[in-house]
Design an enzyme around this catalytic site. Structure first.
Site, mmCIF file in Angstrom:
data_model
loop_
_atom_site.group_PDB
_atom_site.id
_atom_site.type_symbol
_atom_site.label_atom_id
_atom_site.label_comp_id
_atom_site.label_asym_id
_atom_site.label_seq_id
_atom_site.Cartn_x
_atom_site.Cartn_y
_atom_site.Cartn_z
ATOM 1 N N HIS A 21 0.878 -1.170 0.000
ATOM 2 C CA HIS A 21 0.000 0.000 0.000
ATOM 3 C C HIS A 21 0.917 1.220 0.000
ATOM 4 O O HIS A 21 1.586 1.511 0.984
ATOM 5 C CB HIS A 21 -0.878 -0.044 1.252
ATOM 6 C CG HIS A 21 -2.081 0.831 1.183
ATOM 7 N ND1 HIS A 21 -3.071 0.678 0.244
ATOM 8 C CD2 HIS A 21 -2.471 1.887 1.955
ATOM 9 C CE1 HIS A 21 -4.011 1.591 0.418
ATOM 10 N NE2 HIS A 21 -3.664 2.335 1.455
ATOM 11 N N LYS A 166 -10.235 6.263 -3.841
ATOM 12 C CA LYS A 166 -9.289 7.321 -3.437
ATOM 13 C C LYS A 166 -7.917 6.855 -3.895
ATOM 14 O O LYS A 166 -7.551 5.699 -3.675
ATOM 15 C CB LYS A 166 -9.383 7.472 -1.915
ATOM 16 C CG LYS A 166 -8.204 8.077 -1.192
ATOM 17 C CD LYS A 166 -8.640 8.576 0.182
ATOM 18 C CE LYS A 166 -7.551 8.465 1.221
ATOM 19 N NZ LYS A 166 -7.929 9.096 2.505
ATOM 20 N N LYS A 168 -3.825 7.310 -3.817
ATOM 21 C CA LYS A 168 -2.737 7.870 -3.024
ATOM 22 C C LYS A 168 -1.683 8.406 -3.983
ATOM 23 O O LYS A 168 -1.126 7.636 -4.782
ATOM 24 C CB LYS A 168 -2.130 6.775 -2.143
ATOM 25 C CG LYS A 168 -3.037 6.395 -1.001
ATOM 26 C CD LYS A 168 -3.088 7.542 -0.022
ATOM 27 C CE LYS A 168 -3.789 7.152 1.253
ATOM 28 N NZ LYS A 168 -3.823 8.265 2.198
ATOM 29 N N ASP A 197 -5.510 11.611 -2.457
ATOM 30 C CA ASP A 197 -4.952 12.016 -1.166
ATOM 31 C C ASP A 197 -3.457 12.210 -1.364
ATOM 32 O O ASP A 197 -2.738 11.262 -1.680
ATOM 33 C CB ASP A 197 -5.218 10.929 -0.109
ATOM 34 C CG ASP A 197 -4.833 11.395 1.290
ATOM 35 O OD1 ASP A 197 -4.298 12.520 1.423
ATOM 36 O OD2 ASP A 197 -5.064 10.637 2.252
ATOM 37 N N GLU A 223 -7.552 15.641 -1.202
ATOM 38 C CA GLU A 223 -7.291 15.507 0.237
ATOM 39 C C GLU A 223 -5.865 15.949 0.579
ATOM 40 O O GLU A 223 -4.902 15.504 -0.036
ATOM 41 C CB GLU A 223 -7.518 14.039 0.624
ATOM 42 C CG GLU A 223 -7.329 13.755 2.107
ATOM 43 C CD GLU A 223 -7.821 12.363 2.495
ATOM 44 O OE1 GLU A 223 -8.600 11.747 1.724
ATOM 45 O OE2 GLU A 223 -7.425 11.883 3.558
ATOM 46 N N ASP A 248 -7.283 16.689 6.137
ATOM 47 C CA ASP A 248 -7.098 15.473 6.937
ATOM 48 C C ASP A 248 -6.061 15.750 8.034
ATOM 49 O O ASP A 248 -6.431 16.139 9.157
ATOM 50 C CB ASP A 248 -6.698 14.291 6.043
ATOM 51 C CG ASP A 248 -6.577 12.994 6.835
ATOM 52 O OD1 ASP A 248 -6.930 12.989 8.036
ATOM 53 O OD2 ASP A 248 -6.130 11.965 6.284
ATOM 54 N N LYS A 272 -11.342 11.214 12.209
ATOM 55 C CA LYS A 272 -10.687 9.943 12.542
ATOM 56 C C LYS A 272 -10.642 9.846 14.058
ATOM 57 O O LYS A 272 -10.178 10.797 14.711
ATOM 58 C CB LYS A 272 -9.253 9.883 11.992
ATOM 59 C CG LYS A 272 -9.171 9.808 10.484
ATOM 60 C CD LYS A 272 -7.738 9.665 9.985
ATOM 61 C CE LYS A 272 -7.731 9.650 8.460
ATOM 62 N NZ LYS A 272 -6.380 9.706 7.886
ATOM 63 N N GLU A 326 -14.260 5.832 4.490
ATOM 64 C CA GLU A 326 -13.192 4.992 3.926
ATOM 65 C C GLU A 326 -12.849 3.879 4.932
ATOM 66 O O GLU A 326 -11.690 3.531 5.108
ATOM 67 C CB GLU A 326 -11.961 5.842 3.617
ATOM 68 C CG GLU A 326 -11.430 6.592 4.829
ATOM 69 C CD GLU A 326 -10.205 7.455 4.558
ATOM 70 O OE1 GLU A 326 -9.838 7.662 3.391
ATOM 71 O OE2 GLU A 326 -9.596 7.925 5.535
HETATM 72 C C1 MUC Z 1 -5.006 8.924 5.083
HETATM 73 O O1 MUC Z 1 -4.208 9.827 5.155
HETATM 74 O O2 MUC Z 1 -6.105 9.229 4.707
HETATM 75 C C2 MUC Z 1 -6.700 6.410 4.641
HETATM 76 C C3 MUC Z 1 -6.872 5.595 3.574
HETATM 77 C C4 MUC Z 1 -5.618 5.150 3.165
HETATM 78 O O3 MUC Z 1 -5.346 4.406 2.232
HETATM 79 O O4 MUC Z 1 -4.691 5.704 3.956
HETATM 80 C C5 MUC Z 1 -5.324 6.379 5.001
HETATM 81 C C6 MUC Z 1 -4.606 7.541 5.502
HETATM 82 MG MG MG Z 2 -5.613 11.302 4.295
#
Ligand code: MUC
Ligand code: MG
Length: 373
Positions: A21, A166, A168, A197, A223, A248, A272, A326
């Site tokens: 990941h 989402k 990354k 994000d 994000e 976030d 969170k 999420e």
């Molecule tokens: C984040 O920063 O959002 C949430 C989903 C993911 O894949 O990582 C987290 C952390």
């Molecule tokens: Mg995030």
């Protein structure tokens, strides 16, 4: 006489992920959960979880520091105290220990789980009652490979597991990231929402360039594009673009929410339990954000089932989650340490039922994955 807290055990549990990941600051092959087992004099056990991402790369707490600080400093503040005094005990933790939001979240969850079990009600009932029994859940595409991500998204859509994605980004150049996101959005078209994000990886100039291109590509939410502490920059980006900005890392608790709102932020806020030191703090942030007209999003620290269930109970009490949730953490892990996993179907997850969290540990699995003391 009310029950008292007799012991608090913390376990580091290492669970492999189903695939690497890849985030802007770390690539995870394994997630470490800090599991709290809080035993009370009436025989009830409360469960909690404190989990972060990538050791120390996400924030100032690591799994090891969470365990050490609970064992050394926080648990002694609770042992021998009345089990049902959740508000007083949370104030005690805040009064005598600074920071350590994730550790406090794990303890608050364990207190609430035990209290729910004691009263025979679910955690969401303790928090005033759920308004949703099924919550939408997106999936994060973060394999690091555009084609693999597209295949993964198609699979999730076919299975009716997840309807939004989402991505990354932030580990590569802005141009490479934009190409990656645009290719995925083009492949999925109107069949799925695509968000990104950036996990703080861009400076403001890069963000202006990146967001403009992502907006043109049809991305629906951006994000945390810039560093957490740059609230003014986040406000400027939210004002500048049509596509909404989601805060976030910039917003941990109700006070951060207030500061951002006063600064004129007009985007959305990721809740969170780990950032807000527990479900109650996350809901306090939700209230501030709602009052300021900001959209809400149920966020994850990639917790396992215990932390995910605690979050779901909290999010289920909210009226509207404009951006859904999420809460897919358990699906990223190859195995689980509970007897009945959460039920993911129809693009979301069911709120677990039963007293407290509604979650039971699988002792064999826990023993298998727990790090030797
Ligand atoms: C984040 O920063 O959002 C949430 C989903 C993911 O894949 O990582 C987290 C952390
Ligand atoms: Mg995030």
């Amino acid at each position: 006489m009310s029950a008292v807290i007799e012991s608090i055990e913390t376990l580091l549990v290492d669970l492999p992920t189903i695939r690497p990941h890849k985030l802007s600051m770390a690539t995870m092959a394994c997630q470490t959960l800090v599991i709290v087992r809080m035993r009370h004099s009436d025989g009830i056990e409360g469960l909690g979880e404190g989990t972060t991402i990538g050791g120390l790369s996400y924030g100032p707490e690591s799994p090891e520091s969470i365990k050490l600080n609970i064992d050394t400093y926080l648990a002694p503040l609770l042992i021998g105290e009345a089990s049902d005094a959740v508000n007083r005990l949370r104030a005690r933790l805040d009064g005598q220990a600074r920071g350590n939001a994730i550790a406090k979240s794990a303890l608050e969850t364990a207190l609430l789980d035990a209290q729910g079990k004691r009263l025979g009600v679910s955690l969401s009932t303790l928090l005033g009652g759920s308004r949703h029994a099924h919550l939408p859940v997106l999936w994060t595409l973060a394999s690091g490979d555009t084609h693999k991500d597209i295949d993964e998204a198609e699979q999730r859509l076919d299975d009716r597991r997840h309807g939004d994605f989402k991505l990354k980004i932030g580990a590569n150049t802005v141009d490479a990231d934009v190409r990656h996101v645009a290719a995925i959005k083009a492949a999925l078209g109107d069949r799925a929402g695509v968000r990104v994000d950036v996990n703080q990886a861009w400076d403001e100039a890069s963000a202006v360039r990146g967001i403009a291109a992502l907006q043109d590509a049809g991305v629906e939410l951006i994000e945390q594009p810039i560093p957490a502490r740059d609230h003014d920059g986040l406000v400027r980006l939210a004002e500048r673009f049509r596509v909404p900005v989601l805060a976030d890392e910039a917003v941990a608790d109700a006070r951060d929410g207030m500061t951002l709102a006063i600064a004129g932020f007009s985007g959305a806020v990721a809740l969170k339990i780990a950032k807000s030191a527990g479900p109650r703090g996350a809901l306090a942030l939700a209230e501030v954000a709602r009052a300021a007209g900001l959209g809400l999003y149920g966020g994850t620290m990639l917790e396992g089932t215990i932390g995910t269930a605690a979050s779901l109970h909290a999010w289920s009490t909210l009226g509207e989650l404009r951006w859904g949730t999420e809460m897919f953490g358990p699906l990223l892990l190859k195995d689980d340490i509970v007897t009945t996993p959460l039920r993911y179907h129809e693009f979301g997850v069911d709120l677990p039922s039963g007293p407290g969290l509604g979650i039971t540990l699988d002792e064999d699995k826990l023993a298998h994955y727990a790090r030797p003391a």
